[in-house]
Design an enzyme around this catalytic site. Structure first.
Site, mmCIF file in Angstrom:
data_model
loop_
_atom_site.group_PDB
_atom_site.id
_atom_site.type_symbol
_atom_site.label_atom_id
_atom_site.label_comp_id
_atom_site.label_asym_id
_atom_site.label_seq_id
_atom_site.Cartn_x
_atom_site.Cartn_y
_atom_site.Cartn_z
ATOM 1 N N GLU A 129 -2.965 10.103 -5.601
ATOM 2 C CA GLU A 129 -2.268 11.383 -5.552
ATOM 3 C C GLU A 129 -0.946 11.361 -6.295
ATOM 4 O O GLU A 129 -0.505 12.379 -6.832
ATOM 5 C CB GLU A 129 -2.000 11.796 -4.095
ATOM 6 C CG GLU A 129 -3.250 11.907 -3.238
ATOM 7 C CD GLU A 129 -3.449 10.663 -2.401
ATOM 8 O OE1 GLU A 129 -3.836 10.787 -1.239
ATOM 9 O OE2 GLU A 129 -3.209 9.556 -2.935
ATOM 10 N N ASP A 131 7.980 6.380 -44.463
ATOM 11 C CA ASP A 131 8.301 6.673 -45.855
ATOM 12 C C ASP A 131 9.302 5.620 -46.309
ATOM 13 O O ASP A 131 9.869 4.890 -45.505
ATOM 14 C CB ASP A 131 8.889 8.074 -45.976
ATOM 15 C CG ASP A 131 8.946 8.549 -47.420
ATOM 16 O OD1 ASP A 131 8.520 7.788 -48.308
ATOM 17 O OD2 ASP A 131 9.431 9.661 -47.649
ATOM 18 N N ASP A 170 10.524 13.306 -42.690
ATOM 19 C CA ASP A 170 11.588 14.296 -42.557
ATOM 20 C C ASP A 170 11.432 15.480 -43.488
ATOM 21 O O ASP A 170 12.261 16.401 -43.450
ATOM 22 C CB ASP A 170 12.951 13.649 -42.797
ATOM 23 C CG ASP A 170 13.072 13.034 -44.191
ATOM 24 O OD1 ASP A 170 12.073 13.064 -44.941
ATOM 25 O OD2 ASP A 170 14.149 12.519 -44.520
ATOM 26 N N ASP A 220 5.714 15.885 -45.347
ATOM 27 C CA ASP A 220 5.246 14.968 -44.296
ATOM 28 C C ASP A 220 4.543 15.684 -43.146
ATOM 29 O O ASP A 220 4.010 15.023 -42.251
ATOM 30 C CB ASP A 220 6.429 14.176 -43.716
ATOM 31 C CG ASP A 220 7.067 13.260 -44.740
ATOM 32 O OD1 ASP A 220 6.309 12.682 -45.547
ATOM 33 O OD2 ASP A 220 8.297 13.112 -44.736
ATOM 34 N N ASN A 231 -10.378 0.354 0.097
ATOM 35 C CA ASN A 231 -10.332 1.108 1.347
ATOM 36 C C ASN A 231 -11.502 2.069 1.463
ATOM 37 O O ASN A 231 -12.090 2.231 2.546
ATOM 38 C CB ASN A 231 -9.014 1.885 1.435
ATOM 39 C CG ASN A 231 -7.836 0.976 1.678
ATOM 40 O OD1 ASN A 231 -7.994 -0.143 2.154
ATOM 41 N ND2 ASN A 231 -6.641 1.448 1.346
ATOM 42 N N ASN A 248 -1.974 7.566 3.690
ATOM 43 C CA ASN A 248 -1.784 7.913 2.280
ATOM 44 C C ASN A 248 -0.340 8.309 1.998
ATOM 45 O O ASN A 248 0.220 7.962 0.945
ATOM 46 C CB ASN A 248 -2.722 9.056 1.895
ATOM 47 C CG ASN A 248 -4.168 8.608 1.801
ATOM 48 O OD1 ASN A 248 -4.443 7.421 1.673
ATOM 49 N ND2 ASN A 248 -5.092 9.560 1.886
ATOM 50 N N ASP A 269 1.881 6.440 -0.614
ATOM 51 C CA ASP A 269 2.393 7.226 -1.735
ATOM 52 C C ASP A 269 3.911 7.121 -1.838
ATOM 53 O O ASP A 269 4.470 6.991 -2.936
ATOM 54 C CB ASP A 269 1.988 8.690 -1.576
ATOM 55 C CG ASP A 269 0.492 8.902 -1.772
ATOM 56 O OD1 ASP A 269 -0.156 8.014 -2.346
ATOM 57 O OD2 ASP A 269 -0.015 9.948 -1.340
#
Length: 961
Positions: A334, A377, A639, A643, A707, A732, A736
């Site tokens: 979670e 580059d 830049d 590109d 589990n 849980n 958590d």
């Protein structure tokens, strides 16, 4: 008035501006570069004196402002909703709704809260990056000098107006330092050179001059030796046409007058702002989605299996549905969205605070940590955007400082007498090497003939002390043009040209220097006087290296990142820069060779090639795409507008803060400056966050899988539910909360040395192995509980409640053990541990402090598992206190479990170390020692520098490029 020709008006034919060919386009509008000057002005209904104010206002209404379209950034609420598209977040949302449907309100509340927190963190982080980017946006130009008239018969007056007021047909003036505010055609020019690097990637300024007739192809004025040694037409197309300048470029030197042919979105720069199509999934998307969908399948199968098994074996019906949902939730990590977002957001915040690096898209930080091929580059990255003098040599190639002194005399007096505003880049390099005082000493300037693109040389006329009746002409310029004006026989001229070609092959840019003595006179000197010269020698220049580039390349090698160079520059120049930095270029491949290859052949070529030169935007994008398709995580630093395709093709696009705004808005990461050290900091932060995410996933998924297996077995063996849904929820929640510490952990140094991409198959093997060990510990707990409960049978303790309490305690204790014993993950190859053993022992205390959050979280989790059943909350949750004998037996089970984890972890580390060592031995080391080739095949033995550079024609540059 007919509609003015607008480059790029026909999106199907010329979507990005003026076409490269000279033929009219199929869109019905002639190409401005293919018309004569008079034809173009007539077509635009304009003239050398510019437009009237009435004409300008009418055209402004018709065509709109000269402003490129802005990309709209997503609002904060929309980013929040987009966060729900993450597969795991969507599954959690579904589980929360299902929990609410079966009236498991506690479970639903917790799950929906986690979903909300994850989406808030992610949307807030990306919204903050957007606000930082808003401060970096700059206009392409602010004002422009335009010729306007009040009435048709009035004289034109130059005036400065905002660039958004320019319209097709306007006549503008350009000077040094000006940004070109629109796409224009030159009417007049004097010594004009333009920086086109943001559009083409060329490092040197490009000579521009007016052409009365239809535009010639590039370099049609190059004759003689230059034709033999220079690659003509590599940049064929609109950008190479000398009479066209484009928005986004800037004036390096000289001046000019031009007519506007395209504005706003119709310019090449504006067309480049069109948002590309949907981007393919990045490394983060592929990794997390791969793991997510495997677990989603498990979660979708688990509830039906639990329901069917309990219905068939125990006669239980829908009353087990809350337990089945709880089991599915138990398998779900979670906290994955929360921990992933927290780890990435913390890394992005540290980068912004400490290194001024803005991560616009949070998953891009993980992609940076996973990058194993980095495309760069040359200009501004490996080199600075300026030349420096390498050496001066005489006609036989021997060092001769006198040649450099005469070149400086030419540069100084040309600058002074030709009234040039600033020296060009090559003259500035020469004066910097000699010194202005030394250049001006010992001679008085008489006259100067500045550089022009036809002669390709400049001349200074000076008078030495005590030589009143003699003038000295000092000529400096392109090799071929100077040699043609020297008093040489054909054999000597050919020998000198061959010498220049060999030097150019090694990546040097050459200027020839000559002089002649003439009787003093009062009439003006002209180009006709530039004959019968005595040849002095050559001045060789190369690009100045970026000060941090060499060290950064070594760091990339240590971190397992392959560096490849994609440049629009000359092959010899690119190879020379690589050699100077210790990066062996091997065979330099040019774009014309790429066009003839299939994607498979190109991928094989990219595996053994370090430098690709003369690359157009489509070549860069294709190379990045084929390397990425072979399974590598790619980064691209650029830049310029040229590109953009490659930036979009890479897993993560990187640009400096001073990149053009369209590039800044297209990339994932923005650097304070174009410095490879900043990329190293970003990669380190990405691997830090990726290591924490990987550690969390390993521990959580292996523990959860064990589990769930134990719950399924217990549900089939026991006449009651092995754990109540509320107990599963509390367990849980505790796990958590403890797992949030992984977002603040500091991985071992070994995890920062290799790319950190999450691979679903490796994770499945890991969690299956350690999940089965965890399930074995749970099943052993069943026997312990049976023995303990049998012993305490006379105490009146309810066996079902005692089982719930005992298993709850054991689950949290085993999860705490897993957090402690598996958090370090794999430690890397044994040779690396041995080499750093002393440093690790000396720094042990620091590492223990780094592991603090996880250790404290594991300790708190273990304490909760032991104390909760003993607290007043225990009975409320259906968990009574257990007899002391249970804890003694449980300690024995946990001891055996810890031994099993350590043994399994050791075997896993040894196997991983063997695989890493075998992979490094198989790929070898890339040329120059930068990295083991990461594109799939062992690199070919690097060619000698001259052989690598000789794959393309040399570049004997002009005096003013």
């Amino acid at each position: 008035m007919p509609e003015p020709a607008v480059p790029g008006a026909d999106a199907g034919v010329r979507a990005s501006g003026v076409p490269s060919s000279g033929a009219p386009s199929s869109g019905g509008h002639p190409d401005p570069g293919a018309l004569t000057t008079l034809q173009l002005l007539r077509y635009l209904d304009s003239g050398p004196r510019g437009l009237t104010e009435a004409q300008a206002e009418e055209r402004l209404l018709r065509y709109g402002e000269n402003a490129v379209p802005e990309w709209r950034t997503a609002s904060w609420p929309r980013r929040f909703l987009w966060s729900l598209r993450d597969p795991f977040t969507a599954v959690l949302l579904c589980l929360g709704l299902v929990s609410a449907t079966v009236a498991a309100w506690g479970t639903a509340l917790v799950i929906l809260s986690l979903v909300a927190v994850s989406c808030l963190l992610r949307s807030f982080g990306e919204h903050r990056a957007d606000r930082s980017m808003a401060g970096l946006r700059e206009l392409v130009a602010t004002t422009a000098t335009v010729l306007r008239r009040e009435e048709a018969g009035d004289a034109p007056e130059p005036r400065d107006i905002p660039v958004d007021g320019l319209v097709p047909g306007d006549v503008i003036r350009l000077g040094p330092g000006d940004l070109v505010p629109a796409d224009v055609r030159l009417l007049r020019a004097s010594g004009l050179t333009v920086h086109q690097a943001p559009l083409t990637g060329e490092s040197a300024p490009v000579v521009k001059y007016a052409v009365d007739g239809p535009g010639p192809g590039p370099d049609t004025h190059v004759v003689g030796v230059v034709k033999a040694v220079r690659a003509v037409g590599d940049f064929a197309g609109a950008f190479a046409q000398p009479h066209l300048c484009f928005q986004g470029s800037s004036v390096a030197s000289g001046s000019g007058t031009a007519v506007v042919v395209a504005t706003g979105a119709r310019t090449r720069f504006g067309a480049a702002r069109r948002r590309p199509g949907r981007r393919s999934p990045s490394a983060f998307d592929r990794s997390v989605n791969g793991i997510s969908w495997v677990l989603i399948r498990f979660m979708l199968l688990t509830p039906p299996l639990v329901l069917m098994a309990n219905a068939a074996l125990r006669g239980r019906g829908l009353e087990t549905l809350p337990f089945a949902v709880a089991v599915a939730v138990g398998l779900t990590p979670e906290m994955l969205p929360v921990i992933v977002t927290t780890a990435l957001a913390r890394g992005a915040a540290r980068l912004a605070r400490a290194h001024s690096v803005i991560v616009k898209r949070l998953p891009a930080l993980h992609d940076l940590g996973a990058v194993d091929v980095l495309f760069l580059d040359k200009t501004g990255t490996l080199t600075q955007d300026r030349p420096v003098v390498a050496r001066a040599m005489d006609a036989h190639g021997a060092a001769d400082p006198e040649v450099l002194r005469w070149a400086a005399v030419n540069a100084w007096w040309t600058l002074q007498l030709a009234d040039l505003p600033v020296p060009d880049a090559l003259d500035e390099a020469i004066l910097g090497a000699v010194g202005e005082d030394a250049a001006a000493e010992g001679a008085d300037g008489v006259a100067a003939l500045p550089f022009d693109p036809v002669r390709r040389l400049s001349t200074a006329v000076v008078r030495g002390p005590g030589r009143l009746g003699t003038h000295t002409l000092v000529v400096k310029g392109a090799v071929a043009d100077v040699l043609q004006r020297c008093a040489l026989d054909d054999d000597e001229r050919a020998r000198l040209a061959a010498l220049a070609a060999r030097e150019a092959d090694s990546g040097l840019r050459l200027l020839a220097v000559a002089r002649a003595e003439r009787p003093a006179r009062h009439r003006d000197y002209t180009p006709a006087d530039e004959y019968g010269l005595d040849f002095l020698g050559f001045v060789a220049l190369h690009d100045a290296l970026a000060p941090t580039a060499a060290d950064a390349l070594k760091v990339f090698a240590d971190r397992g990142v392959t560096v490849k160079i994609l440049t629009g520059d000359h092959p010899g120049t690119a190879a020379r820069a690589c050699l100077d930095l210790g990066l062996g270029p091997g065979e330099v491949v040019t774009a014309d060779r790429i066009d003839a290859l299939t994607d498979t052949e190109l991928a094989e070529l990219a595996a053994r090639t370090t430098v690709f030169a003369r690359c157009a935007p489509e070549h860069k994008a294709r190379i990045v795409a084929v390397v990425r398709a072979t399974g590598h995580t790619t980064g691209f630093l650029g830049d310029g507008v040229n590109d953009l395709p490659a930036l979009y093709a890479a897993d993560v696009g990187i640009c400096p803060r001073d990149a053009v705004d369209v590039v800044r808005e297209s990339t994932d990461v923005v650097l304070a400056k174009k410095d490879l050290t900043a990329i190293d900091h970003a990669i380190t932060a990405g691997r830090h966050a990726g290591g924490n995410i990987a550690t969390y996933l390993r521990i959580t998924l292996s523990s959860n899988l064990g589990n769930v297996i134990a719950m399924l077995v217990a549900g089939l063996l026991l006449p009651f539910l092995p754990m109540l849904p509320v107990q599963v929820l509390v367990q849980n929640l505790c796990f958590d909360a403890a797992q949030l510490a992984f977002a603040y952990d500091r991985p071992r140094p070994e995890t920062l040395r290799r790319p950190s991409e999450l691979r679903s198959r490796a994770f499945l093997r890991f969690i299956t192995r350690f999940g089965l060990i965890n399930a074995s510990a749970d099943l052993a707990t069943f026997a312990v509980l049976a023995l303990a409960l049998h012993t305490a049978a006379g105490s009146g303790m309810e066996s079902e409640a005692a089982f719930h309490s005992g298993w709850f305690t054991e689950n949290l204790l085993t999860q705490a053990l897993v957090m402690l014993l598996l958090r370090t993950g794999v430690r890397g190859p044994a040779w690396a541990r041995g080499r750093r053993g002393g440093a690790e022992r000396r720094g042990g205390a620091g590492r223990r402090r780094a592991a603090g959050p996880v250790r404290w979280a594991a300790g708190g989790l273990a304490a909760t598992g032991v104390l909760l059943p003993l607290s007043p909350l225990g009975p409320a949750l259906g968990m009574p206190a257990l007899p002391a004998q249970y804890y003694v037996l449980l300690a024995a089970v946990l001891g055996l479990y810890a031994v099993g984890l350590v043994v399994a972890k050791g075997r896993h580390e040894r196997r991983h170390a063997a695989l890493v060592a075998a992979g490094e031995a198989g790929t070898g080391t890339a040329a120059g020692g930068v990295v083991a080739d990461a594109v799939g095949a062992p690199p070919a033995a690097p060619a000698p520098p001259a052989a690598g550079a000789a794959q393309a024609a040399p570049a004997i540059e002009s005096a003013q490029p």
